[in-house]
Enzyme design. Structure first.
Site, PDB file in Angstrom:
ATOM      1  N   LYS A 222       0.851  -1.197   0.000  1.00  0.00           N
ATOM      2  CA  LYS A 222       0.000   0.000   0.000  1.00  0.00           C
ATOM      3  C   LYS A 222       0.880   1.238   0.000  1.00  0.00           C
ATOM      4  CE  LYS A 222      -2.136   3.061   2.778  1.00  0.00           C
ATOM      5  NZ  LYS A 222      -2.054   4.171   1.852  1.00  0.00           N
ATOM      6  N   GLU A 298       9.068   1.121  11.266  1.00  0.00           N
ATOM      7  CA  GLU A 298      10.078   2.177  11.105  1.00  0.00           C
ATOM      8  C   GLU A 298       9.316   3.487  11.197  1.00  0.00           C
ATOM      9  OE1 GLU A 298      13.106   1.419  10.929  1.00  0.00           O
ATOM     10  OE2 GLU A 298      13.174  -0.605  10.087  1.00  0.00           O
ATOM     11  N   CYS A 333      12.793  11.075   7.827  1.00  0.00           N
ATOM     12  CA  CYS A 333      12.665  10.618   9.218  1.00  0.00           C
ATOM     13  C   CYS A 333      13.955  10.788   9.999  1.00  0.00           C
ATOM     14  CB  CYS A 333      12.220   9.169   9.248  1.00  0.00           C
ATOM     15  SG  CYS A 333      13.290   8.122   8.278  1.00  0.00           S
ATOM     16  N   GLU A 429       8.399  16.253  15.928  1.00  0.00           N
ATOM     17  CA  GLU A 429       8.880  16.038  14.565  1.00  0.00           C
ATOM     18  C   GLU A 429       8.164  17.005  13.627  1.00  0.00           C
ATOM     19  OE1 GLU A 429       7.824  12.337  12.558  1.00  0.00           O
ATOM     20  OE2 GLU A 429       9.888  12.217  11.846  1.00  0.00           O
TER      21      GLU A 429
HETATM   22  P1  NAP Z   1       1.674   8.102   8.132  1.00  0.00           P
HETATM   23  O1  NAP Z   1       0.610   9.083   8.146  1.00  0.00           O
HETATM   24  O2  NAP Z   1       1.911   7.309   9.349  1.00  0.00           O
HETATM   25  O3  NAP Z   1       1.376   7.138   6.907  1.00  0.00           O
HETATM   26  C1  NAP Z   1       2.172   6.032   6.589  1.00  0.00           C
HETATM   27  C2  NAP Z   1       1.329   4.996   5.893  1.00  0.00           C
HETATM   28  O4  NAP Z   1       0.340   4.495   6.786  1.00  0.00           O
HETATM   29  C3  NAP Z   1       0.573   5.555   4.688  1.00  0.00           C
HETATM   30  O5  NAP Z   1       0.522   4.581   3.676  1.00  0.00           O
HETATM   31  C4  NAP Z   1      -0.787   5.837   5.293  1.00  0.00           C
HETATM   32  O6  NAP Z   1      -1.833   5.888   4.354  1.00  0.00           O
HETATM   33  C5  NAP Z   1      -0.961   4.674   6.227  1.00  0.00           C
HETATM   34  N1  NAP Z   1      -1.943   4.943   7.272  1.00  0.00           N
HETATM   35  C6  NAP Z   1      -2.333   6.169   7.753  1.00  0.00           C
HETATM   36  N2  NAP Z   1      -3.287   6.014   8.702  1.00  0.00           N
HETATM   37  C7  NAP Z   1      -3.511   4.683   8.808  1.00  0.00           C
HETATM   38  C8  NAP Z   1      -4.385   3.904   9.611  1.00  0.00           C
HETATM   39  N3  NAP Z   1      -5.226   4.450  10.500  1.00  0.00           N
HETATM   40  N4  NAP Z   1      -4.336   2.554   9.464  1.00  0.00           N
HETATM   41  C9  NAP Z   1      -3.493   1.981   8.577  1.00  0.00           C
HETATM   42  N5  NAP Z   1      -2.675   2.669   7.779  1.00  0.00           N
HETATM   43  C10 NAP Z   1      -2.660   4.006   7.901  1.00  0.00           C
HETATM   44  O7  NAP Z   1       3.090   8.728   7.781  1.00  0.00           O
HETATM   45  P2  NAP Z   1       3.445   9.673   6.557  1.00  0.00           P
HETATM   46  O8  NAP Z   1       2.858  11.005   6.876  1.00  0.00           O
HETATM   47  O9  NAP Z   1       3.112   9.023   5.273  1.00  0.00           O
HETATM   48  O10 NAP Z   1       5.044   9.697   6.644  1.00  0.00           O
HETATM   49  C11 NAP Z   1       5.713  10.520   7.493  1.00  0.00           C
HETATM   50  C12 NAP Z   1       6.190   9.762   8.707  1.00  0.00           C
HETATM   51  O11 NAP Z   1       6.973   8.628   8.331  1.00  0.00           O
HETATM   52  C13 NAP Z   1       7.078  10.572   9.570  1.00  0.00           C
HETATM   53  O12 NAP Z   1       6.714  10.453  10.913  1.00  0.00           O
HETATM   54  C14 NAP Z   1       8.466   9.963   9.358  1.00  0.00           C
HETATM   55  O13 NAP Z   1       9.345  10.155  10.396  1.00  0.00           O
HETATM   56  C15 NAP Z   1       8.146   8.555   9.083  1.00  0.00           C
HETATM   57  N6  NAP Z   1       9.210   7.894   8.310  1.00  0.00           N
HETATM   58  C16 NAP Z   1       9.999   6.987   8.956  1.00  0.00           C
HETATM   59  C17 NAP Z   1      11.010   6.337   8.279  1.00  0.00           C
HETATM   60  C18 NAP Z   1      11.886   5.326   8.977  1.00  0.00           C
HETATM   61  O14 NAP Z   1      12.547   4.556   8.315  1.00  0.00           O
HETATM   62  N7  NAP Z   1      11.912   5.280  10.288  1.00  0.00           N
HETATM   63  C19 NAP Z   1      11.213   6.599   6.920  1.00  0.00           C
HETATM   64  C20 NAP Z   1      10.385   7.533   6.284  1.00  0.00           C
HETATM   65  C21 NAP Z   1       9.364   8.161   7.011  1.00  0.00           C
HETATM   66  P3  NAP Z   1      -2.291   7.337   3.781  1.00  0.00           P
HETATM   67  O15 NAP Z   1      -1.195   7.756   2.896  1.00  0.00           O
HETATM   68  O16 NAP Z   1      -3.528   7.074   3.062  1.00  0.00           O
HETATM   69  O17 NAP Z   1      -2.487   8.219   4.960  1.00  0.00           O
END
Ligand code: NAP
Ligand code: MG
Length: 532
Positions: A222, A298, A333, A429
């Site tokens: 996804k 992650e 991140c 963050e």
């Molecule tokens: P996010 O909102 O957590 O979304 C990540 C994924 O989860 C997306 O595909 C999202 O779908 C899905 N998702 C959202 N709400 C959900 C729910 N209730 N149930 C199941 N899936 C759900 O994060 P983001 O805004 O895309 O990315 C930014 C974050 O990623 C930051 O906090 C960053 O630090 C972190 N990050 C971490 C790493 C690492 O390796 N540690 C690397 C890159 C990014 P939708 O797109 O439809 O919302």
């Protein structure tokens, strides 16, 4: 402002050098991968992504016909409508993935075969580099230079590296008495759900897909709702590379629907998730309320960039400091946004990093001269601007940036001085180009403040003293510590977080492939054969 160069008379013992060659890869890529703005625009004009889901080797709309828009963040325009996959689509994809897995067509195939397919996929990505990079750039707002690097070099390297690993991973034989032979073997974990963020769309897909496929798993991917297009294109290339139908499926959709349906599906064996800490927590709950699937997480970070008093404020250090904060517009991140600088060096550092920040060009992501593209969405841009306002309101000193321009979602690189540990810009963050300088008194205070966070993904330390470098590297509670240069490591080194930045799972390295493997013990009782 102190413009004088300080003397570094604290340096002692074995000295570490901050070499020019230790620059992070993303700076070097500017010289190696180019596409003119006109040719990038021509490619963009020819693209016609249809946004269909990829299930069991075929592109298809969502069963209920619903769609959502994907938007170009540099213009605010709709690129296309994308299938919004619901529970029924997740059901179809998991059934296809399970059936491919059970058939053994991939999961029990010779590792040499898996390797050949992954190597072909690496080559196909290289061949389609320009098209994929432009698609990624218009869908995400990332600069074309970054997209060319990630897709021309990193993505194929990952498929190649894990393809090569497929036929070089051995089991073990445990020591026993002569009456037994004890084999410890690895088997693919089953159907893997891969749930992705938007900041490095194709690269994050690859970080997970390459080791999962090399291990023999079937996958259901996804993409983030903002950035599905490059991953759908990858699905087609995987088919051309010879990946059997059903082994790789891509379900665009929203988190609440598609993501949740994957998290709760009783026939998915493992989920690997990259995204926010909040949503990572949801996946643990989904697993607890469904089939106790394995969850690899992650998540977010608030990583420190630490400059100890013996470090010299060189051009190289400034380049690393600016890179660590502003690369990908700070939407990273592991971005090092808390810059903890020894008080003696803080003013000089602030002056020079501010000058460097002002030199970044913000604008059209398809122009190779651009260093920082657009924030991924209007909402995200507003969220980052909210943090900049709070920084000023809480008393931090704005040195540069803080401006936004449109119609795309652009923000100037922003530098705050006099940040304190209690400010929201120091604790939360931001995920945008907002660097905060926090003066510290000595190494132990730097360590204490660096560790005072719920996150534990990454840290950078600058020092010329190897004893201090090792002390800091050992004590910092995070998954990666980078010394005298900002780096996340590479395909060979595991990447993941301590505390609320991650689970024990790691992306990259042989550790990533271990995530997608089960361990089985086969204990064979043996008897002395009768003498013939
Ligand atoms: P996010 O909102 O957590 O979304 C990540 C994924 O989860 C997306 O595909 C999202 O779908 C899905 N998702 C959202 N709400 C959900 C729910 N209730 N149930 C199941 N899936 C759900 O994060 P983001 O805004 O895309 O990315 C930014 C974050 O990623 C930051 O906090 C960053 O630090 C972190 N990050 C971490 C790493 C690492 O390796 N540690 C690397 C890159 C990014 P939708 O797109 O439809 O919302
Ligand atoms: Mg988009």
């Amino acid at each position: 402002m102190c413009l004088a160069w300080p003397r570094n008379d604290r340096a002692r013992g074995v000295h570490l050098r901050c070499t020019q060659r230790s620059r992070p890869n993303w700076l070097d890529r500017r010289r190696t991968m180019t596409l003119t703005r006109d040719s990038a625009r021509e490619i963009a004009a020819r693209l016609a992504p249809d946004g269909l889901a990829f299930i069991n080797g075929r592109f298809a709309p969502a069963l209920d016909g619903s769609t959502f828009e994907t938007i170009n963040p540099a213009t605010g325009e709709v690129i296309t409508h994308v299938a919004h996959c619901g529970t029924a689509d997740v059901e179809r994809a998991v059934k296809a993935a399970r059936s491919a897995f059970d058939s053994g067509v991939w999961s029990r195939a010779a590792p040499e075969y898996r390797k050949q397919v992954l190597l072909r996929l690496a080559e196909l990505v290289r061949t389609h580099r320009d098209e994929l990079a432009v698609l990624e750039s218009i869908d995400s707002g990332k600069t074309i230079t970054d997209c060319l690097h990630e897709i021309g070099r990193e993505v194929p390297n990952f498929f190649q590296w894990y393809g090569e690993l497929a036929d070089k991973s051995f089991g073990k034989v445990a020591p026993t008495a002569e009456n037994a032979l004890a084999l410890i073997v690895k088997e693919p974990a089953g159907v893997a759900g891969l749930v992705l963020p938007w900041n490095f769309p194709l690269l994050m897909a690859t970080w997970k897909t390459a080791p999962a496929l090399a291990a023999g798993c079937s996958v259901v991917i996804k993409p983030a709702e903002q950035t599905p297009l490059s991953i759908l294109r990858l699905a087609k290339l995987s088919q051309e590379a010879g990946l059997p139908d059903g082994v790789l499926n891509v379900l665009p959709g929203l988190g609440e629907t598609t993501g949740q349906a994957i998290g709760r599906h009783p026939d998915i064996d493992i989920v690997s998730f990259t995204g926010s800490t909040e949503v990572g927590g949801h996946f643990l709950r989904y697993a607890g309320e469904s089939n106790l699937k394995i969850i690899g997480l992650e998540m977010g970070g608030k990583s420190p960039f630490i400059i100890l008093d013996d470090a010299a404020i060189t051009d190289d250090l400034i380049e690393h400091a600016a890179t660590s904060a502003f690369w990908n517009g700070g939407q990273n991140c592991s971005a090092n946004m808390r810059q903890l600088v020894d008080r003696h060096l803080a003013e000089e550092f602030a002056y020079r990093v501010t000058a460097r920040a002002r030199a970044f060009r913000v604008g059209d992501p398809l122009d190779p001269a651009t260093n920082i593209g657009a924030m991924v969405t209007k909402e995200h841009k507003n969220r980052v601007m909210g943090y900049i306002a709070r920084g000023t309101a809480e008393g931090a000193r704005l040195l540069t940036g803080g401006d936004a321009s449109g119609p795309g979602y652009f923000i100037e690189p922003t530098v705050f001085a006099d940040m304190t540990q209690t400010m929201s810009i120091a604790r939360e963050e931001i995920f945008g180009p907002v660097l905060g300088i926090l003066p510290v008194d000595g190494m132990e205070e730097a360590l204490r403040i660096a560790s005072d966070t719920d996150y534990g993904l990454h840290a950078t330390v600058f020092t010329r003293d190897i004893d201090r470098a090792i002390h800091m590297a050992r004590r910092l509670p995070c998954g990666t510590v980078s010394v005298n240069g900002f780096s996340e490591g590479d395909v060979k080194t595991p990447f993941g977080g301590y505390k609320r930045s991650g689970s024990l799972a790691r992306d990259n390295g042989t550790e990533a492939m271990d995530q997608y493997l089960q361990t089985k013990t086969i204990w064979i009782a043996t008897a002395q054969p009768a003498a013939s």
